[in-house]
Design a protein around this motif. Structure first.
Motif, PDB file in Angstrom:
ATOM      1  N   LYS A   9       0.930  -1.183   0.073  1.00 60.71           N
ATOM      2  CA  LYS A   9      -0.154   0.121  -0.019  1.00 60.71           C
ATOM      3  C   LYS A   9       0.662   1.094   0.116  1.00 60.71           C
ATOM      4  O   LYS A   9       0.350   2.328  -0.045  1.00 60.71           O
ATOM      5  N   ALA A  10       2.148   1.123   0.077  1.00 67.15           N
ATOM      6  CA  ALA A  10       3.027   2.319   0.260  1.00 67.15           C
ATOM      7  C   ALA A  10       3.344   2.878  -1.331  1.00 67.15           C
ATOM      8  O   ALA A  10       2.896   2.051  -2.191  1.00 67.15           O
ATOM      9  N   ASP A  11       3.258   4.197  -1.211  1.00 67.00           N
ATOM     10  CA  ASP A  11       3.525   4.941  -2.586  1.00 67.00           C
ATOM     11  C   ASP A  11       4.904   4.941  -3.023  1.00 67.00           C
ATOM     12  O   ASP A  11       5.777   4.510  -2.179  1.00 67.00           O
ATOM     13  N   VAL A  12       5.076   5.205  -4.032  1.00 67.82           N
ATOM     14  CA  VAL A  12       6.519   5.355  -4.706  1.00 67.82           C
ATOM     15  C   VAL A  12       7.329   6.123  -3.831  1.00 67.82           C
ATOM     16  O   VAL A  12       8.647   5.548  -3.639  1.00 67.82           O
ATOM     17  N   GLU A  13       7.176   7.329  -3.326  1.00 70.19           N
ATOM     18  CA  GLU A  13       8.088   7.980  -2.338  1.00 70.19           C
ATOM     19  C   GLU A  13       8.407   7.071  -1.149  1.00 70.19           C
ATOM     20  O   GLU A  13       9.354   7.062  -0.806  1.00 70.19           O
ATOM     21  N   GLN A  14       7.381   6.348  -0.514  1.00 68.57           N
ATOM     22  CA  GLN A  14       7.563   5.576   0.517  1.00 68.57           C
ATOM     23  C   GLN A  14       8.456   4.545   0.379  1.00 68.57           C
ATOM     24  O   GLN A  14       9.244   4.221   0.974  1.00 68.57           O
ATOM     25  N   GLU A  21       5.365   6.643   7.286  1.00 69.50           N
ATOM     26  CA  GLU A  21       5.098   7.483   8.760  1.00 69.50           C
ATOM     27  C   GLU A  21       3.640   7.085   9.055  1.00 69.50           C
ATOM     28  O   GLU A  21       2.580   7.077   8.325  1.00 69.50           O
ATOM     29  N   GLU A  22       3.545   6.680  10.306  1.00 73.71           N
ATOM     30  CA  GLU A  22       2.162   6.601  10.860  1.00 73.71           C
ATOM     31  C   GLU A  22       1.967   7.622  11.919  1.00 73.71           C
ATOM     32  O   GLU A  22       2.880   8.342  12.269  1.00 73.71           O
ATOM     33  N   LYS A  23       0.916   7.542  12.671  1.00 71.55           N
ATOM     34  CA  LYS A  23       0.745   8.550  13.760  1.00 71.55           C
ATOM     35  C   LYS A  23       1.651   8.668  14.773  1.00 71.55           C
ATOM     36  O   LYS A  23       2.248   9.977  15.241  1.00 71.55           O
ATOM     37  N   CYS A  28       9.790   0.563   8.960  1.00 68.67           N
ATOM     38  CA  CYS A  28      10.548   0.157   7.997  1.00 68.67           C
ATOM     39  C   CYS A  28       9.998  -0.815   7.100  1.00 68.67           C
ATOM     40  O   CYS A  28       9.470  -1.995   7.717  1.00 68.67           O
ATOM     41  N   LEU A  29       9.784  -0.703   5.982  1.00 75.06           N
ATOM     42  CA  LEU A  29       8.928  -1.513   4.839  1.00 75.06           C
ATOM     43  C   LEU A  29       9.836  -2.790   4.666  1.00 75.06           C
ATOM     44  O   LEU A  29       9.307  -3.787   4.008  1.00 75.06           O
ATOM     45  N   LYS A  34      10.008  -0.621  14.240  1.00 66.56           N
ATOM     46  CA  LYS A  34       9.368   0.563  14.495  1.00 66.56           C
ATOM     47  C   LYS A  34      10.255   1.595  15.319  1.00 66.56           C
ATOM     48  O   LYS A  34      10.922   1.137  16.062  1.00 66.56           O
ATOM     49  N   VAL A  35      10.274   2.929  14.965  1.00 65.61           N
ATOM     50  CA  VAL A  35      10.740   3.931  15.547  1.00 65.61           C
ATOM     51  C   VAL A  35       9.893   4.997  16.139  1.00 65.61           C
ATOM     52  O   VAL A  35       9.092   5.382  15.264  1.00 65.61           O
ATOM     53  N   GLU A  36       9.658   5.072  17.389  1.00 59.13           N
ATOM     54  CA  GLU A  36       8.746   5.689  17.978  1.00 59.13           C
ATOM     55  C   GLU A  36       9.131   7.341  17.845  1.00 59.13           C
ATOM     56  O   GLU A  36      10.142   7.757  17.997  1.00 59.13           O
ATOM     57  N   LYS A  37       7.817   8.098  17.481  1.00 59.42           N
ATOM     58  CA  LYS A  37       7.937   9.654  17.444  1.00 59.42           C
ATOM     59  C   LYS A  37       8.193  10.090  18.725  1.00 59.42           C
ATOM     60  O   LYS A  37       7.789   9.681  19.759  1.00 59.42           O
TER      61      LYS A  37
END
Length: 251
Positions: A9-14, A21-23, A28-29, A34-37
């Motif tokens: 579901k990722a776009d080309v830039e992702q 990036e999630e909330k 990492c795809l 996961k790296v928490e904000k």
């Protein structure tokens, strides 16, 4: 959402970046890390904000996203072996003359023709992607197909499965629910794939297992654990060392 879902579901830039990036986190795809904000991450003597730390994770853990993507099954990339080799060499900065000498094909003009063909493929892909995006807005009857896992070794009609079909297989072969035992291992390849999708979730993605540990997990699923183990490897859900001493989930 599972890693395969995020990836497809990722776009080309992702995909170029190698993460989404999630909330509350960057994911990492490639491996699902996961790296928490909102957290400052130390690296050597430097403090990094979360997105920069994710970029460092990809750089150090996975190297080039290009090489990761081009290493996927050719049924997923749509590339022939020859096109794959050419793209790798183009990415490495080789000149047409160097590529011609390395692959021992035609002449420099032949390589330029291959470049043109690849640009045509790029243009066609853009048009096709645009049409598919427009189609999503109009096609209310399109079924939801399950994504192909990224390390699939054999991509064919057996992957043509909807969420409803997956659930039907689960109800038929896991009478006590997906955390319970497997009633029997299906004979049909499509149903085998559906059961393997369930079984692989019993393993931790970042853990390295011994063969004994793999067997112990699979014994709780089905008596013929050797068959399950073989198919998990064969279908690209598990990878292992050549001597069978270590196994791990392929992501």
């Amino acid at each position: 959402m599972e890693l395969s879902d995020l990836f497809w579901k990722a776009d080309v830039e992702q995909l170029k970046a190698g993460y989404v990036e999630e909330k509350d986190a960057f994911i990492c795809l490639v491996c699902g890390e996961k790296v928490e904000k909102g957290i400052i991450y130390p690296y050597q003597e430097v403090l990094m904000e979360s997105e920069r730390f994710m970029k460092l994770h990809i750089e150090q853990g996975h190297g080039s996203i290009f090489h990761y993507l081009i290493g996927l099954n050719k049924k997923l990339t749509g590339l022939t072996d020859h096109q794959n080799s050419l793209l790798r060499l183009f990415y490495e900065g080789k000149s047409d003359t160097e590529i011609q000498a390395e692959l021992n094909i035609g002449s420099s003009s032949t390589i330029r023709n291959h470049r043109f063909v690849l640009k045509e493929k790029e243009r066609q892909a853009k048009i096709f992607l645009t049409m598919m995006e427009l189609l999503k807005e109009k096609d209310d009857h399109a079924p939801v197909f399950l994504p192909v896992h990224k390390n699939a070794t054999m991509v064919d009609d057996r992957y043509n499965m909807t969420e409803e079909e997956q659930q039907e297989v689960e109800k038929k072969f896991f009478l006590e629910g997906t955390h319970g035992p497997l009633v029997k291992f299906p004979k049909k390849e499509k149903q085998k794939l559906a059961t393997l999708r369930v079984i692989i979730k019993r393993f931790e993605q970042e853990k390295v297992y011994s063969e004994k540990e793999i067997n112990e997990v699979l014994k709780n699923v089905y008596a013929d654990f050797v068959t399950l183990r073989r198919y998990l490897v064969e279908y690209g859900f598990l990878d292992r060392k050549d001597d069978g001493s270590e196994y791990w989930v392929k992501v």
